[in-house]
Design a protein around this motif. Structure first.
Motif: not given
Length: 334
Positions: A16-19, A96-101, A113-115, A134-141
């Protein structure tokens, strides 16, 4: 063996790129973007990384993401990760990246996504590291939010290769997202999903059947279901396992208890990955070393993790052949 592992060609399929946001970069971006952090030092951040479970990790994970505001921030984050890849001889990564975050915080989808994409392209030209996003959906949403995110992705489809599913597994089974995964497949995306980490083996079966995924992210609970285990072996369905993450989040008490080597020896297409390495204490070589130190393995067995990752990747067949040759040559001469 340490030198062999560090120089071994590697392919990462679960990060996870945020990770990958290290405390040093977190503080740098917080200062640049005038964000106040609830920490006074790198040491305080590291201390906060003593998690009890997945949810306690996610709480600080989302807090850390608040420093990511501008396209340059996402570029800097991704570029720092790619430099880690170069140090570990990672030749290809599917991240992975989490756009919803971020969109929940008012950050535009395109900014995120551009960055990331700009750094990935630089990684190809300057580091020789290929990649898929890879675009990930957050499953808690809910699924409505996932559909909205899929709609936002339409103008950026040339940058996104597959759709995934992450975040809290407990209480959020695969069937919650059947509709949006069906639509994503219609749009030409490949699909993957986290399953069988904290959740039961049935989540793995349901993700395969309902979400029609190409590979399982984590999947270590598959040993609870002999029929599922046999299916994974015969159909060569990949598992992207994250050993250090599993220990940090108490999926296994210690690395000696981890089942990854058992799965490898049973013939599963199991791979080693880093998950959220800034939070879990290790990038790719660190994960390989941790597994090797807890489970005596031959060089051929360690290399099989790379062969499996090449097989499980989304790269073209001719590139898979090239990476297989390169890896085989490394094994034969080391």
């Amino acid at each position: 063996m340490k030198k062999f592992i560090r120089c071994l060609p590697k392919v990462e399929l679960h990060v996870h790129i945020e990770g990958t946001l290290e405390p040093e970069l977190m503080f740098k971006l917080a200062k640049r973007n005038h964000i106040t952090l609830p920490f006074n030092s790198f040491a305080e951040v590291r201390e906060a990384y003593n998690f009890n479970n997945l949810q306690s990790f996610l709480d600080i994970y989302y807090q850390g993401a608040n420093v990511l505001i501008h396209e340059q921030d996402f570029f800097d984050l991704t570029w720092a990760y790619l430099q880690r890849c170069q140090a570990d001889n990672v030749l290809h990564t599917e991240l992975f990246f989490d756009p919803q975050t971020h969109t929940q915080r008012g950050i535009a989808f395109a900014t995120v996504v551009n960055g990331i994409d700009r750094a990935l392209k630089k990684g190809v030209t300057e580091l020789g590291i290929s990649s898929k996003l890879i675009l990930c959906f957050l499953r808690h949403l809910d699924e409505t939010a996932a559909f909205a995110t899929l709609a936002q992705a339409q103008t950026e489809k040339d940058k996104i290769f597959a759709i995934g599913l992450d975040s809290s597994e407990l209480g959020h089974p695969p069937e919650k997202f059947t509709g949006v995964f069906t639509e994503a497949i219609k749009q030409g995306f490949l699909t993957v999903a986290h399953a069988g980490e904290e959740g039961p083996a049935s989540n793995i079966s349901d993700a395969l059947d309902l979400l029609q995924i190409s590979r399982i992210d984590h999947g270590v609970r598959c040993t609870d279901d002999p029929a599922l285990l046999a299916k994974l072996v015969t159909q060569r369905i990949p598992l992207t396992v994250c050993p250090l993450s599993n220990i940090k989040l108490k999926v296994f008490a210690q690395m000696a208890d981890h089942n990854i080597v058992v799965l490898l020896r049973k013939g599963l297409c199991v791979t080693i990955n880093s998950d959220d390495p800034a939070y879990f204490g290790g990038y790719m070589s660190d994960n390989f070393l941790a597994v090797s130190e807890a489970h005596p393995m031959s060089k051929a067995e360690l290399t099989q993790f790379t062969f499996n990752a090449i097989e499980a990747s989304f790269i073209a067949d001719d590139e898979k052949m090239r990476l297989n040759r390169l890896t085989q040559q490394y094994l034969e001469h080391n």
